[in-house]
Design an enzyme around this catalytic site. Structure first.
Site, PDB file in Angstrom:
ATOM      1  N   SER A   7       5.533 -19.084   9.752  1.00 37.18           N
ATOM      2  CA  SER A   7       6.740 -18.336  10.127  1.00 37.18           C
ATOM      3  C   SER A   7       7.269 -17.587   8.913  1.00 37.18           C
ATOM      4  CB  SER A   7       7.808 -19.299  10.649  1.00 37.18           C
ATOM      5  OG  SER A   7       9.040 -18.595  10.709  1.00 37.18           O
ATOM      6  N   HIS A  32       3.880 -15.564  12.618  1.00 36.85           N
ATOM      7  CA  HIS A  32       4.971 -15.893  13.540  1.00 36.85           C
ATOM      8  C   HIS A  32       6.255 -15.234  13.033  1.00 36.85           C
ATOM      9  CE1 HIS A  32       7.007 -18.496  16.540  1.00 36.85           C
ATOM     10  NE2 HIS A  32       7.989 -18.568  15.645  1.00 36.85           N
ATOM     11  N   ASP A  34      10.286 -14.455  13.708  1.00 43.42           N
ATOM     12  CA  ASP A  34      11.460 -14.958  14.420  1.00 43.42           C
ATOM     13  C   ASP A  34      12.569 -13.917  14.453  1.00 43.42           C
ATOM     14  OD1 ASP A  34      10.770 -17.784  15.030  1.00 43.42           O
ATOM     15  OD2 ASP A  34      10.489 -17.862  12.858  1.00 43.42           O
ATOM     16  N   MET A  36      16.269 -13.060  15.680  1.00 42.39           N
ATOM     17  CA  MET A  36      17.507 -13.733  16.105  1.00 42.39           C
ATOM     18  C   MET A  36      18.647 -12.728  16.180  1.00 42.39           C
ATOM     19  SD  MET A  36      17.284 -17.014  13.615  1.00 42.39           S
ATOM     20  CE  MET A  36      15.772 -17.967  13.445  1.00 42.39           C
ATOM     21  N   HIS A  65       8.644 -14.200  18.266  1.00 45.32           N
ATOM     22  CA  HIS A  65       9.488 -15.170  18.978  1.00 45.32           C
ATOM     23  C   HIS A  65      10.906 -14.619  19.055  1.00 45.32           C
ATOM     24  CE1 HIS A  65      11.375 -19.513  18.634  1.00 45.32           C
ATOM     25  NE2 HIS A  65      11.678 -18.927  19.774  1.00 45.32           N
ATOM     26  N   MET A  67      14.621 -14.835  19.880  1.00 47.34           N
ATOM     27  CA  MET A  67      15.774 -15.702  20.158  1.00 47.34           C
ATOM     28  C   MET A  67      16.943 -14.766  20.399  1.00 47.34           C
ATOM     29  SD  MET A  67      14.780 -18.479  17.299  1.00 47.34           S
ATOM     30  CE  MET A  67      13.537 -17.389  16.653  1.00 47.34           C
ATOM     31  N   MET A 136      10.147 -25.906  21.372  1.00 45.52           N
ATOM     32  CA  MET A 136      11.008 -25.972  20.183  1.00 45.52           C
ATOM     33  C   MET A 136      11.223 -27.430  19.787  1.00 45.52           C
ATOM     34  SD  MET A 136      11.465 -22.872  19.355  1.00 45.52           S
ATOM     35  CE  MET A 136      12.422 -23.332  17.907  1.00 45.52           C
ATOM     36  N   ASP A 174       7.172 -25.450  17.432  1.00 45.63           N
ATOM     37  CA  ASP A 174       7.920 -24.647  16.461  1.00 45.63           C
ATOM     38  C   ASP A 174       9.158 -25.387  15.970  1.00 45.63           C
ATOM     39  OD1 ASP A 174       8.994 -22.613  14.962  1.00 45.63           O
ATOM     40  OD2 ASP A 174       9.390 -21.274  16.646  1.00 45.63           O
TER      41      ASP A 174
END
Ligand code: DX5
Ligand code: ZN
Length: 220
Positions: A7, A32, A34, A36, A65, A67, A136, A174
């Site tokens: 990540s 990966h 992330d 957000m 990913h 979020m 998660m 994750d």
């Protein structure tokens, strides 16, 4: 042996090209990323310009990913930025079936992430459209959090459900993954391990990636 997805949330953002090269040269399988939004999770990370910059250096698939609330509005935009796989949160999608079809319609693999409180059984009727379930193992929002032990049970139950439904869905884990829990996660049925802090805070990141990848062997 699991696939490994470092990540980049834990990377050094002032030396992103260097950290991308490390992942390129390592035994890692995916990047990966992330994303957000400060609404779905209590943190804001990065968006399209950073993903595009990483795409310029990465020589492995980008596993993005999300979020964020209302991911449907940005599916094409993430494809254009370079995403190969797009994961949305079960808890953020009222019309998950439509969202997953839209992701596949943009020629990306479709993923669904579930928060620690969301039962895997809720995915039974949608697994046939899901390439990756991201379980998660922390509450999403930050890197470097403590692994939630209940995750093993969820992975075992999800593996069974996937078998029963006959789908080819991969199980990704994750949050809080490191060399101390990787082997048990793989034995429970995990196919993909995401690791941020464990990789990027290590003195020798490629070595940690390699150890995570061999996790099953380590327990045998
Ligand atoms: C958490 C993110 C994770 C995070 C994992 O909300 O989805 O991908 O970067 O980081 P570690 O491995 O440090 O828990
Ligand atoms: Zn993640």
């Amino acid at each position: 042996m699991a696939l490994i997805a470092p990540s980049l949330l834990s990377a050094n953002f002032s030396a992103l090209a260097r950290d991308c090269d490390m992942v390129n040269r390592s035994e890692a399988d995916w990047f990966h990323l992330d994303v957000m939004d400060g609404v779905f999770v209590p943190n804001i990370s990065f968006g399209f310009p950073v993903i595009e910059a990483i795409r310029g250096h990465a020589r492995k698939p980008l596993d993005v990913h999300l979020m964020i609330v209302r991911p449907d509005s940005y599916i094409r935009r993430f494809r254009e930025a370079g995403a190969d796989q797009l994961t949305v949160h079960y808890e953020a999608c009222t019309h998950l079936h439509r969202t997953l079809e839209a992701i596949r319609g943009e020629s990306m693999k479709a993923g669904v992430a579930i928060n620690p409180h969301t039962p895997v059984q809720l995915l039974g009727d949608i697994l046939y459209l899901v390439d990756i379930v991201c379980v998660m193992s922390v509450n999403p929002g930050y890197g470097g959090q403590r692994f939630i032990e209940h995750t093993y049970e969820k992975i075992t139950a999800l593996k069974e459900l996937i078998g029963k439904k006959g789908s080819r869905t991969l199980i990704e884990v994750d949050g809080g993954v490191d060399t101390s829990n990787a082997a048990r996660l793989v034995q429970a049925g995990a196919d993909v391990l995401v690791a941020g802090n464990a990789v990027f805070s290590a003195p020798d990141p490629p070595r940690v990636i390699s150890e995570l990848r061999q996790a099953r062997t380590a327990m045998a």
